[in-house]
Design a protein around this motif. Sequence first.
Motif, PDB file in Angstrom:
ATOM      1  N   TRP A  92     -11.296  -3.167 -19.468  1.00 52.08           N
ATOM      2  CA  TRP A  92     -12.011  -2.942 -18.207  1.00 52.08           C
ATOM      3  C   TRP A  92     -11.063  -2.986 -17.012  1.00 52.08           C
ATOM      4  O   TRP A  92     -11.463  -2.670 -15.894  1.00 52.08           O
ATOM      5  CB  TRP A  92     -13.144  -3.951 -18.035  1.00 52.08           C
ATOM      6  N   SER A  93      -9.805  -3.366 -17.243  1.00 49.25           N
ATOM      7  CA  SER A  93      -8.803  -3.279 -16.172  1.00 49.25           C
ATOM      8  C   SER A  93      -8.620  -1.834 -15.728  1.00 49.25           C
ATOM      9  O   SER A  93      -8.050  -1.565 -14.656  1.00 49.25           O
ATOM     10  CB  SER A  93      -7.461  -3.843 -16.630  1.00 49.25           C
ATOM     11  N   PHE A  94      -9.112  -0.902 -16.538  1.00 50.31           N
ATOM     12  CA  PHE A  94      -9.102   0.512 -16.180  1.00 50.31           C
ATOM     13  C   PHE A  94      -9.766   0.740 -14.826  1.00 50.31           C
ATOM     14  O   PHE A  94      -9.366   1.628 -14.058  1.00 50.31           O
ATOM     15  CB  PHE A  94      -9.838   1.308 -17.271  1.00 50.31           C
ATOM     16  N   VAL A  95     -10.765  -0.081 -14.498  1.00 49.83           N
ATOM     17  CA  VAL A  95     -11.427   0.016 -13.188  1.00 49.83           C
ATOM     18  C   VAL A  95     -10.412  -0.191 -12.069  1.00 49.83           C
ATOM     19  O   VAL A  95     -10.353   0.575 -11.101  1.00 49.83           O
ATOM     20  CB  VAL A  95     -12.555  -1.026 -13.067  1.00 49.83           C
ATOM     21  N   GLY A  96      -9.593  -1.227 -12.206  1.00 55.14           N
ATOM     22  CA  GLY A  96      -8.574  -1.501 -11.191  1.00 55.14           C
ATOM     23  C   GLY A  96      -7.529  -0.410 -11.106  1.00 55.14           C
ATOM     24  O   GLY A  96      -7.067  -0.064 -10.009  1.00 55.14           O
ATOM     25  N   TRP A  97      -7.150   0.135 -12.267  1.00 57.25           N
ATOM     26  CA  TRP A  97      -6.163   1.220 -12.281  1.00 57.25           C
ATOM     27  C   TRP A  97      -6.657   2.438 -11.511  1.00 57.25           C
ATOM     28  O   TRP A  97      -5.915   3.035 -10.717  1.00 57.25           O
ATOM     29  CB  TRP A  97      -5.844   1.622 -13.720  1.00 57.25           C
ATOM     30  N   VAL A  98      -7.904   2.823 -11.754  1.00 59.27           N
ATOM     31  CA  VAL A  98      -8.467   3.998 -11.077  1.00 59.27           C
ATOM     32  C   VAL A  98      -8.505   3.778  -9.574  1.00 59.27           C
ATOM     33  O   VAL A  98      -8.118   4.655  -8.781  1.00 59.27           O
ATOM     34  CB  VAL A  98      -9.877   4.316 -11.618  1.00 59.27           C
ATOM     35  N   CYS A  99      -8.971   2.609  -9.160  1.00 58.30           N
ATOM     36  CA  CYS A  99      -9.062   2.312  -7.723  1.00 58.30           C
ATOM     37  C   CYS A  99      -7.681   2.282  -7.066  1.00 58.30           C
ATOM     38  O   CYS A  99      -7.491   2.837  -5.977  1.00 58.30           O
ATOM     39  CB  CYS A  99      -9.774   0.975  -7.505  1.00 58.30           C
ATOM     40  N   MET A 100      -6.730   1.652  -7.729  1.00 59.89           N
ATOM     41  CA  MET A 100      -5.388   1.548  -7.156  1.00 59.89           C
ATOM     42  C   MET A 100      -4.724   2.917  -7.045  1.00 59.89           C
ATOM     43  O   MET A 100      -4.080   3.234  -6.036  1.00 59.89           O
ATOM     44  CB  MET A 100      -4.532   0.610  -8.000  1.00 59.89           C
ATOM     45  N   ALA A 101      -4.876   3.740  -8.074  1.00 60.69           N
ATOM     46  CA  ALA A 101      -4.292   5.084  -8.038  1.00 60.69           C
ATOM     47  C   ALA A 101      -4.914   5.911  -6.924  1.00 60.69           C
ATOM     48  O   ALA A 101      -4.214   6.622  -6.188  1.00 60.69           O
ATOM     49  CB  ALA A 101      -4.491   5.771  -9.387  1.00 60.69           C
ATOM     50  N   GLU A 327      -0.426  -2.282   0.490  1.00 60.21           N
ATOM     51  CA  GLU A 327      -0.435  -3.647  -0.016  1.00 60.21           C
ATOM     52  C   GLU A 327      -1.080  -3.745  -1.398  1.00 60.21           C
ATOM     53  O   GLU A 327      -0.625  -4.505  -2.258  1.00 60.21           O
ATOM     54  CB  GLU A 327      -1.187  -4.560   0.957  1.00 60.21           C
ATOM     55  N   ALA A 328      -2.124  -2.956  -1.641  1.00 62.00           N
ATOM     56  CA  ALA A 328      -2.816  -3.034  -2.927  1.00 62.00           C
ATOM     57  C   ALA A 328      -1.881  -2.710  -4.086  1.00 62.00           C
ATOM     58  O   ALA A 328      -1.932  -3.362  -5.143  1.00 62.00           O
ATOM     59  CB  ALA A 328      -4.020  -2.084  -2.929  1.00 62.00           C
ATOM     60  N   THR A 329      -1.020  -1.715  -3.916  1.00 63.69           N
ATOM     61  CA  THR A 329      -0.087  -1.350  -4.985  1.00 63.69           C
ATOM     62  C   THR A 329       1.124  -2.279  -5.008  1.00 63.69           C
ATOM     63  O   THR A 329       1.619  -2.643  -6.082  1.00 63.69           O
ATOM     64  CB  THR A 329       0.381   0.108  -4.818  1.00 63.69           C
ATOM     65  N   VAL A 330       1.602  -2.681  -3.837  1.00 64.50           N
ATOM     66  CA  VAL A 330       2.725  -3.627  -3.771  1.00 64.50           C
ATOM     67  C   VAL A 330       2.355  -4.925  -4.481  1.00 64.50           C
ATOM     68  O   VAL A 330       3.161  -5.504  -5.223  1.00 64.50           O
ATOM     69  CB  VAL A 330       3.115  -3.902  -2.308  1.00 64.50           C
ATOM     70  N   ALA A 331       1.135  -5.407  -4.269  1.00 58.47           N
ATOM     71  CA  ALA A 331       0.700  -6.656  -4.897  1.00 58.47           C
ATOM     72  C   ALA A 331       0.759  -6.564  -6.416  1.00 58.47           C
ATOM     73  O   ALA A 331       1.172  -7.516  -7.098  1.00 58.47           O
ATOM     74  CB  ALA A 331      -0.723  -6.990  -4.446  1.00 58.47           C
ATOM     75  N   PHE A 332       0.367  -5.417  -6.955  1.00 56.36           N
ATOM     76  CA  PHE A 332       0.389  -5.248  -8.413  1.00 56.36           C
ATOM     77  C   PHE A 332       1.820  -5.240  -8.947  1.00 56.36           C
ATOM     78  O   PHE A 332       2.137  -5.931  -9.933  1.00 56.36           O
ATOM     79  CB  PHE A 332      -0.325  -3.949  -8.803  1.00 56.36           C
ATOM     80  N   ILE A 333       2.707  -4.467  -8.321  1.00 53.56           N
ATOM     81  CA  ILE A 333       4.103  -4.408  -8.784  1.00 53.56           C
ATOM     82  C   ILE A 333       4.774  -5.765  -8.604  1.00 53.56           C
ATOM     83  O   ILE A 333       5.546  -6.218  -9.469  1.00 53.56           O
ATOM     84  CB  ILE A 333       4.886  -3.313  -8.020  1.00 53.56           C
ATOM     85  N   ILE A 344      10.060  -3.659  -3.322  1.00 55.27           N
ATOM     86  CA  ILE A 344       8.875  -2.954  -3.836  1.00 55.27           C
ATOM     87  C   ILE A 344       8.238  -2.112  -2.735  1.00 55.27           C
ATOM     88  O   ILE A 344       7.869  -0.952  -2.954  1.00 55.27           O
ATOM     89  CB  ILE A 344       7.852  -3.966  -4.393  1.00 55.27           C
ATOM     90  N   ALA A 345       8.120  -2.690  -1.547  1.00 55.08           N
ATOM     91  CA  ALA A 345       7.505  -1.965  -0.427  1.00 55.08           C
ATOM     92  C   ALA A 345       8.305  -0.717  -0.077  1.00 55.08           C
ATOM     93  O   ALA A 345       7.735   0.359   0.159  1.00 55.08           O
ATOM     94  CB  ALA A 345       7.380  -2.881   0.785  1.00 55.08           C
ATOM     95  N   TRP A 346       9.636  -0.850  -0.043  1.00 54.20           N
ATOM     96  CA  TRP A 346      10.472   0.311   0.285  1.00 54.20           C
ATOM     97  C   TRP A 346      10.394   1.381  -0.818  1.00 54.20           C
ATOM     98  O   TRP A 346      10.354   2.581  -0.534  1.00 54.20           O
ATOM     99  CB  TRP A 346      11.922  -0.119   0.485  1.00 54.20           C
ATOM    100  N   LEU A 347      10.390   0.940  -2.066  1.00 51.79           N
ATOM    101  CA  LEU A 347      10.327   1.885  -3.178  1.00 51.79           C
ATOM    102  C   LEU A 347       9.003   2.668  -3.160  1.00 51.79           C
ATOM    103  O   LEU A 347       8.994   3.904  -3.235  1.00 51.79           O
ATOM    104  CB  LEU A 347      10.471   1.130  -4.502  1.00 51.79           C
ATOM    105  N   LEU A 348       7.890   1.956  -3.036  1.00 49.14           N
ATOM    106  CA  LEU A 348       6.590   2.616  -3.024  1.00 49.14           C
ATOM    107  C   LEU A 348       6.389   3.445  -1.759  1.00 49.14           C
ATOM    108  O   LEU A 348       5.802   4.532  -1.799  1.00 49.14           O
ATOM    109  CB  LEU A 348       5.475   1.576  -3.154  1.00 49.14           C
ATOM    110  N   GLY A 349       6.888   2.918  -0.630  1.00 48.15           N
ATOM    111  CA  GLY A 349       6.800   3.681   0.610  1.00 48.15           C
ATOM    112  C   GLY A 349       7.567   4.988   0.524  1.00 48.15           C
ATOM    113  O   GLY A 349       7.104   6.031   1.010  1.00 48.15           O
ATOM    114  N   GLY A 350       8.740   4.940  -0.111  1.00 47.21           N
ATOM    115  CA  GLY A 350       9.525   6.161  -0.286  1.00 47.21           C
ATOM    116  C   GLY A 350       8.825   7.162  -1.188  1.00 47.21           C
ATOM    117  O   GLY A 350       8.848   8.371  -0.932  1.00 47.21           O
ATOM    118  N   PHE A 351       8.194   6.648  -2.235  1.00 52.46           N
ATOM    119  CA  PHE A 351       7.455   7.520  -3.149  1.00 52.46           C
ATOM    120  C   PHE A 351       6.268   8.167  -2.430  1.00 52.46           C
ATOM    121  O   PHE A 351       6.024   9.380  -2.551  1.00 52.46           O
ATOM    122  CB  PHE A 351       6.985   6.699  -4.347  1.00 52.46           C
TER     123      PHE A 351
END
Length: 450
Positions: A92-101, A327-333, A344-351
């Motif tokens: 059921w963690s799939f719920v979190g994956w869909v929302c985060m994506a 923040e939602a994705t940074v928190a997970f990574i 992490i913030a710089w990497l995701l921000g760049g992406f």
Amino acid sequence: MAGAVGHAQWSSRFAFIMAAVGSAVGLGNLWRFPFQTGANGGSAFVIIYIACVAFIALPVLMSEFAIGRHAQKSAVSSTRKMAQDAGRSANWSFVGWVCMAGGFLVLTTYSVIAGQVMAFSAAGFAGGFGQESMPFSGSNWWGLGWHALFMLITVLIVSQGLKGGIERVVTILMPIFFLTLIGLTIYAVITGLESGATGEAFAYLFRPDFSQVDGGTFVSALGQAFFSVGVASAIMITYGSYLTRDTNIASSGIIISSADTLVALIAGMMIFPIVFAFGVDPAAGMGLIFEALPNVFAGMPGGNFIGGAFFFLAFIAALTSSISLLEATVAFIDEHSDFGRPQIAWLLGGFAFMIGAGAVWSSDFAGQFVDVLSGEILLPFGGFLIAVFVGWVVPKKLLRGEMQHASNGMFAFFHIMMRYIVPFAVGIVLLLGLDARFTGGYLNSLLGLG
């Protein structure tokens, strides 16, 4: 050792409320709500929208706070833990994956629009509204530059963490936002009194004409309410993970959803007197903000300053939303890697910047791929999954433990809505949206919605 999002907590309820309100109050309130109101008959749409916030968006918001606080982890880990504690599959963690994506994809194009908002604000304060081609904008290279600047600001804030970054910014910017909003609204109302535009605007917003209401009005109002409050994008689960046990989830949810709705209404009171005073079509769509209003500001006394202030207001709304999306994705990574939060913030921000850059150069990439995948598929699907998860998978006793401060009546309302009403309503919006996109609106036509 990998970071642990659950270890951080809001320093005060005020900081949490400001952050959550800032996340919910975004460009959707200042930009999408006015043109949705204009396109769907005015005040009748507003009444239906408010009902959708109260009966659909609010229960989902409370659900996300409960999921996050229960596990004190990121959205993905929180849904997994709650499912396991309920004796259900960890899948059921799939719920979190869909929302985060979905939330991360929203950030990529949101930053592009927010960069344009920054450009218009700078142009207004520099006296550029009256020029045929305003400085600071007008080419893809300028668009790329403003997109980069906005993403840079977002990354810098998130990289500083919860208290040093997010809390510090929102507790300063949100009061400025509300003061600016009230000031601009007072100006618009007063200047519109002489021409009668204020009375026309208030009638448009607050005098319902249900003869213009059809099935499509309900679908549009539900979609606007659901996404305006900021649910189904992993934000509120993540922010809920920072809550202390003594925080009243029910009352906090009411405050946040009410503030979000109030901002949308005040934004209408600010924009429509100007729209009617200058003969602009209130149903002008997205062009109302980026095409019609700048021309109006250019012809107003002191319009460059007023316009600059308006777009600065929109910039604050965009920034407080974008930091929560990142923040939602940074928190997970941060939870599952040995990298530091700044890295992490710089990497995701760049992406996110690179995906957004594609949107700057190709409107088809933005509108036909990123926006469709995030706004029309992932976010509504995530909302539907949350409704099913909370309404049918998580035991009632477990939910009651997270909402121990709520009255019996409030909790009963919450649980009935999440079990029977919200899954059906959000499922309909998802289905009709996919139908309109991929089958030419066959179901919409069959039901008389389009």
